[in-house]
Design an enzyme around this catalytic site. Structure first.
Site, PDB file in Angstrom:
ATOM      1  N   HIS A 233     -14.854 -77.155  42.789  1.00 38.30           N
ATOM      2  CA  HIS A 233     -14.100 -75.923  43.087  1.00 38.30           C
ATOM      3  C   HIS A 233     -14.003 -75.105  41.805  1.00 38.30           C
ATOM      4  O   HIS A 233     -13.101 -75.298  40.974  1.00 38.30           O
ATOM      5  CB  HIS A 233     -12.701 -76.260  43.620  1.00 38.30           C
ATOM      6  CG  HIS A 233     -11.922 -75.060  44.073  1.00 38.30           C
ATOM      7  ND1 HIS A 233     -11.574 -74.846  45.395  1.00 38.30           N
ATOM      8  CD2 HIS A 233     -11.430 -73.997  43.398  1.00 38.30           C
ATOM      9  CE1 HIS A 233     -10.893 -73.710  45.493  1.00 38.30           C
ATOM     10  NE2 HIS A 233     -10.799 -73.175  44.280  1.00 38.30           N
TER      11      HIS A 233
ATOM     12  N   HIS B 235     -14.891 -70.953  40.034  1.00 37.04           N
ATOM     13  CA  HIS B 235     -15.194 -69.540  40.266  1.00 37.04           C
ATOM     14  C   HIS B 235     -16.021 -69.001  39.101  1.00 37.04           C
ATOM     15  O   HIS B 235     -15.688 -69.224  37.935  1.00 37.04           O
ATOM     16  CB  HIS B 235     -13.910 -68.743  40.448  1.00 37.04           C
ATOM     17  CG  HIS B 235     -13.135 -69.151  41.660  1.00 37.04           C
ATOM     18  ND1 HIS B 235     -13.404 -68.646  42.911  1.00 37.04           N
ATOM     19  CD2 HIS B 235     -12.123 -70.035  41.823  1.00 37.04           C
ATOM     20  CE1 HIS B 235     -12.575 -69.186  43.796  1.00 37.04           C
ATOM     21  NE2 HIS B 235     -11.791 -70.039  43.157  1.00 37.04           N
TER      22      HIS B 235
ATOM     23  N   TRP C  43      -0.034 -63.821  39.529  1.00 33.37           N
ATOM     24  CA  TRP C  43      -1.209 -63.391  40.285  1.00 33.37           C
ATOM     25  C   TRP C  43      -1.665 -61.992  39.849  1.00 33.37           C
ATOM     26  O   TRP C  43      -2.864 -61.707  39.791  1.00 33.37           O
ATOM     27  CB  TRP C  43      -0.932 -63.420  41.790  1.00 33.37           C
ATOM     28  CG  TRP C  43      -1.497 -64.642  42.451  1.00 33.37           C
ATOM     29  CD1 TRP C  43      -0.824 -65.739  42.895  1.00 33.37           C
ATOM     30  CD2 TRP C  43      -2.875 -64.878  42.757  1.00 33.37           C
ATOM     31  NE1 TRP C  43      -1.685 -66.651  43.451  1.00 33.37           N
ATOM     32  CE2 TRP C  43      -2.959 -66.151  43.387  1.00 33.37           C
ATOM     33  CE3 TRP C  43      -4.058 -64.162  42.574  1.00 33.37           C
ATOM     34  CZ2 TRP C  43      -4.166 -66.706  43.825  1.00 33.37           C
ATOM     35  CZ3 TRP C  43      -5.261 -64.715  43.010  1.00 33.37           C
ATOM     36  CH2 TRP C  43      -5.313 -65.964  43.614  1.00 33.37           C
TER      37      TRP C  43
ATOM     38  N   PHE D 274      -3.427 -62.576  36.633  1.00 34.36           N
ATOM     39  CA  PHE D 274      -4.637 -63.341  36.916  1.00 34.36           C
ATOM     40  C   PHE D 274      -5.729 -62.432  37.480  1.00 34.36           C
ATOM     41  O   PHE D 274      -6.885 -62.446  37.020  1.00 34.36           O
ATOM     42  CB  PHE D 274      -4.276 -64.448  37.912  1.00 34.36           C
ATOM     43  CG  PHE D 274      -5.393 -65.394  38.242  1.00 34.36           C
ATOM     44  CD1 PHE D 274      -6.251 -65.878  37.263  1.00 34.36           C
ATOM     45  CD2 PHE D 274      -5.568 -65.830  39.553  1.00 34.36           C
ATOM     46  CE1 PHE D 274      -7.272 -66.768  37.580  1.00 34.36           C
ATOM     47  CE2 PHE D 274      -6.576 -66.709  39.875  1.00 34.36           C
ATOM     48  CZ  PHE D 274      -7.430 -67.189  38.888  1.00 34.36           C
TER      49      PHE D 274
ATOM     50  N   TYR E 284      -7.374 -60.149  34.909  1.00 34.12           N
ATOM     51  CA  TYR E 284      -8.393 -60.764  34.052  1.00 34.12           C
ATOM     52  C   TYR E 284      -9.801 -60.463  34.560  1.00 34.12           C
ATOM     53  O   TYR E 284     -10.699 -60.121  33.783  1.00 34.12           O
ATOM     54  CB  TYR E 284      -8.181 -62.281  33.971  1.00 34.12           C
ATOM     55  CG  TYR E 284      -9.406 -63.021  33.495  1.00 34.12           C
ATOM     56  CD1 TYR E 284      -9.693 -63.156  32.136  1.00 34.12           C
ATOM     57  CD2 TYR E 284     -10.311 -63.566  34.408  1.00 34.12           C
ATOM     58  CE1 TYR E 284     -10.840 -63.810  31.703  1.00 34.12           C
ATOM     59  CE2 TYR E 284     -11.461 -64.218  33.980  1.00 34.12           C
ATOM     60  CZ  TYR E 284     -11.719 -64.336  32.624  1.00 34.12           C
ATOM     61  OH  TYR E 284     -12.860 -64.971  32.205  1.00 34.12           O
ATOM     62  N   PHE E 285     -10.010 -60.578  35.855  1.00 35.18           N
ATOM     63  CA  PHE E 285     -11.348 -60.378  36.419  1.00 35.18           C
ATOM     64  C   PHE E 285     -11.820 -58.928  36.236  1.00 35.18           C
ATOM     65  O   PHE E 285     -13.009 -58.683  36.025  1.00 35.18           O
ATOM     66  CB  PHE E 285     -11.353 -60.784  37.898  1.00 35.18           C
ATOM     67  CG  PHE E 285     -11.120 -62.259  38.096  1.00 35.18           C
ATOM     68  CD1 PHE E 285     -12.151 -63.162  37.945  1.00 35.18           C
ATOM     69  CD2 PHE E 285      -9.860 -62.736  38.407  1.00 35.18           C
ATOM     70  CE1 PHE E 285     -11.939 -64.521  38.103  1.00 35.18           C
ATOM     71  CE2 PHE E 285      -9.636 -64.094  38.569  1.00 35.18           C
ATOM     72  CZ  PHE E 285     -10.676 -64.994  38.417  1.00 35.18           C
TER      73      PHE E 285
ATOM     74  N   GLY F 187      -9.126 -65.092  46.959  1.00 31.30           N
ATOM     75  CA  GLY F 187      -8.102 -64.094  46.650  1.00 31.30           C
ATOM     76  C   GLY F 187      -6.724 -64.625  46.991  1.00 31.30           C
ATOM     77  O   GLY F 187      -6.570 -65.683  47.606  1.00 31.30           O
TER      78      GLY F 187
ATOM     79  N   GLU G   5      -2.875 -72.359  50.013  1.00 31.81           N
ATOM     80  CA  GLU G   5      -2.499 -72.312  48.595  1.00 31.81           C
ATOM     81  C   GLU G   5      -1.161 -71.573  48.488  1.00 31.81           C
ATOM     82  O   GLU G   5      -1.071 -70.452  47.993  1.00 31.81           O
ATOM     83  CB  GLU G   5      -3.579 -71.603  47.778  1.00 31.81           C
ATOM     84  CG  GLU G   5      -3.377 -71.679  46.281  1.00 31.81           C
ATOM     85  CD  GLU G   5      -4.433 -70.903  45.499  1.00 31.81           C
ATOM     86  OE1 GLU G   5      -4.336 -70.891  44.254  1.00 31.81           O
ATOM     87  OE2 GLU G   5      -5.339 -70.306  46.117  1.00 31.81           O
TER      88      GLU G   5
ATOM     89  N   HIS H 125      -7.787 -76.168  47.726  1.00 30.70           N
ATOM     90  CA  HIS H 125      -6.354 -76.297  47.418  1.00 30.70           C
ATOM     91  C   HIS H 125      -5.621 -77.101  48.494  1.00 30.70           C
ATOM     92  O   HIS H 125      -5.158 -78.191  48.224  1.00 30.70           O
ATOM     93  CB  HIS H 125      -5.689 -74.940  47.209  1.00 30.70           C
ATOM     94  CG  HIS H 125      -6.188 -74.221  46.012  1.00 30.70           C
ATOM     95  ND1 HIS H 125      -5.865 -74.586  44.721  1.00 30.70           N
ATOM     96  CD2 HIS H 125      -7.002 -73.137  45.890  1.00 30.70           C
ATOM     97  CE1 HIS H 125      -6.451 -73.776  43.860  1.00 30.70           C
ATOM     98  NE2 HIS H 125      -7.148 -72.890  44.543  1.00 30.70           N
TER      99      HIS H 125
ATOM    100  N   ASP I 132     -10.858 -75.055  39.069  1.00 28.73           N
ATOM    101  CA  ASP I 132     -10.624 -73.696  39.558  1.00 28.73           C
ATOM    102  C   ASP I 132     -11.099 -72.616  38.578  1.00 28.73           C
ATOM    103  O   ASP I 132     -12.274 -72.267  38.575  1.00 28.73           O
ATOM    104  CB  ASP I 132      -9.141 -73.524  39.892  1.00 28.73           C
ATOM    105  CG  ASP I 132      -8.885 -72.453  40.948  1.00 28.73           C
ATOM    106  OD1 ASP I 132      -9.868 -71.977  41.548  1.00 28.73           O
ATOM    107  OD2 ASP I 132      -7.723 -72.118  41.185  1.00 28.73           O
TER     108      ASP I 132
END
Length: 521
Positions: free
Chosen positions: A114, A116, A204, A207, A210-211, A326, A361, A386, A443
């Site tokens: 798992h 990404h 979140w 988080f 960041y992308f 997501g 999750e 998750h 993750d």
């Protein structure tokens, strides 16, 4: 002289005392035997409970247990803070200095299932390699976070003013300080995590940000290829032999503004993987899982499902299926896309597109979020990502076990994203104690500066298993990662053989380094 009648009474009393004592001792012994058997039977149910260790493995296991017990009992007896269960943001330095982590790093861990694609290669590499290249620009957003982009020439009119990273670095008083500033700007690590990220919603937001910071850096074709190669290097260095990577597969771009499609992405991943395995035959390989976003329109998800079907059919040994990713709490549940997700089954003949759904999750119960677990089961998910809420749904948990659907547990991710504070209270701990089909993965490990897999194995071992859970627990987790992977039967057989060879080398190496007086037979 004693009267015969008194003698008989005396003898009767002595006999009664002896019988009573013997009976009492027998009851005590029976109780203790039943107690011992009950505890043993219970411990055999946990992950690894039925494994039997060889004498050399037992020696290494005893060394693991000495280190584990020392940490646990120090906290229990001295009533001190148990650092392995504290926020990873705070406990990481102590974990990094522990003998146990060093041992777990050396241990062959099988596969990480798992992951990404934009958040698994270390930030150190991203800063020290990717940002040193030509045509890399940076701008500071209104939130003080840095966005990176690769341009042939930056846009002249933009809300965010772009500057060459090379130029900015050249102007800095210290290159090392400049690079450290860039890294800290990307990292989610915080010295005061509860203040910085007070709840799940706040972390979140950071988080997801960041992308956006790194997307237009990582997906530049030359960087993207090297980035993935580096991913494989770092996982191999952490003694992981195989990975499965989730990603959109699309969006890789060139300087001339060409944006490549999903098939280009799959081919790039496959080619790099093939080259890497040729260079490092002790690494089994990798596979990819195409993923869409839960905040997309239904028509886009349908297009992605169709593309995933095409790619799965054309690259059946590498592009293994589809997922939706997501924030489950903020975006659409699986049911929102049910017609699109059922599309493969409506074909003639029906197409069995493997699904690997993120589901449950969440800390919430009885909501659309944890109901994703029901849809994942009904849609015949190959694995569930998750599954954090699963223990609140006994019927669903029963079905997951009956269907042997593995759950991908990501301990540090769950803690960082505010689902659990103390990992000893992680809901998956109870399922792991009952030998549920579980794999441990990491993750988005790079975003919080964790090792590719070792930190998550450490947390699982120290917090999510009992103090008496020994090397069998870790060994079974490694075996599970191969057993529950998307590899074919023959690939699993080959991977298992390779892992067993590495495992035996690991056992021998630990004995030679830590127990040199022990002579291997």
């Amino acid at each position: 002289m004693i009267c015969p009648r008194h003698l008989r009474v005396f003898i009767s009393v002595v006999i009664c005392i002896l019988i009573s004592t013997t009976s009492g001792r027998s009851i005590y012994n029976d109780y203790m035997q039943q107690r011992k058997q009950l505890i043993q039977d219970d411990s055999k149910l946990r992950i690894g409970g039925k494994l039997v260790l060889r004498s050399d493995e037992k020696l290494v296991s005893d060394f693991f247990m000495k280190e584990k017990t020392k940490i646990i009992e120090s906290s229990r007896q001295n009533l001190t803070l148990y650092m392995p269960a504290v926020s990873f943001f705070l406990s990481k330095p102590q974990i990094d200095n522990s003998t146990l982590l060093k041992l777990i790093q050396r241990m062959p861990k099988g596969g990480a299932l798992h992951l990404h694609d934009m958040s698994v290669t270390s930030l150190d590499w991203l800063i020290k390699n990717a940002t040193y290249r030509d045509n890399v620009y940076m701008c500071v957003g209104d939130d003080s976070l840095i966005n990176f982009h690769v341009f042939k020439s930056p846009p002249k009119h933009s809300d965010c003013v772009w500057h060459s990273v090379k130029d900015e670095r050249a102007k800095a008083a210290s290159v090392d300080d400049f690079d450290l500033m860039l890294k800290r700007n990307l990292s989610l690590l915080a010295t005061d995590p509860l203040t910085t990220y007070p709840d799940n919603a706040h972390i979140w937001i950071r988080f997801a940000r960041y992308f956006l910071q790194v997307y237009n850096l990582i997906f530049y074709a030359p960087i993207f290829k090297d980035y993935y190669w580096r991913t494989l290097e770092e996982f191999r260095a952490d003694n992981v032999q195989y990975i499965e990577l989730r990603g959109a597969m699309s969006g890789v771009f060139d300087l001339d503004h060409t944006v490549h499609n999903e098939e280009f992405g799959v081919q790039l991943y496959q080619n790099v993987t093939t080259e890497f395995v040729q260079a490092y035959p002790d690494f089994v390989g990798a596979k990819v899982i195409m993923s869409g976003s839960r905040n997309s329109k239904a028509v886009k998800i349908l297009d992605q499902v169709k593309t995933a079907m095409y790619l799965n059919q054309k690259y059946p040994d590498f592009m293994m299926g589809y997922d939706l990713v997501g924030n489950e709490a903020a975006y659409n549940p699986l049911l929102f896309y049910i017609n699109e997700l059922l599309y493969p089954a409506t074909q003639s003949p029906p197409y069995k597109l493997p699904y690997f759904f993120h589901a449950g999750e969440t800390n919430w119960e009885g909501t659309d979020i944890d109901d994703n677990l029901a849809d994942a089961i009904l849609l015949n998910a190959t694995r569930i990502g998750h599954g954090y809420a699963l223990n609140k749904h006994p019927k669903l948990a029963q079905l997951v076990r009956a269907k042997n659907i593995p759950v991908e547990v990501n301990p540090i991710s769950n803690q960082v994203l505010h689902l659990v504070s103390d990992q000893r209270n992680h809901p998956m701990a109870s399922l792991m104690a009952d030998n549920f089909p579980i794999v441990i993965s990491s993750d988005d490990c790079a975003t919080w500066e964790a090792l590719p897999l070792s930190h998550d194995f450490y947390v699982a071992f120290m917090d999510m298993s009992g103090e008496d859970a020994d090397l069998t627990f870790l060994k079974q987790l490694a075996i599970n990662s191969i057993r529950y992977s998307a590899m074919s039967h023959s690939e699993k057989h080959k991977a298992m053989k390779l892992w067993e060879t590495k495992w035996d080398m690991f056992i021998k190496g630990v004995i030679e380094e830590y127990m040199p007086s022990y002579h291997l037979k």
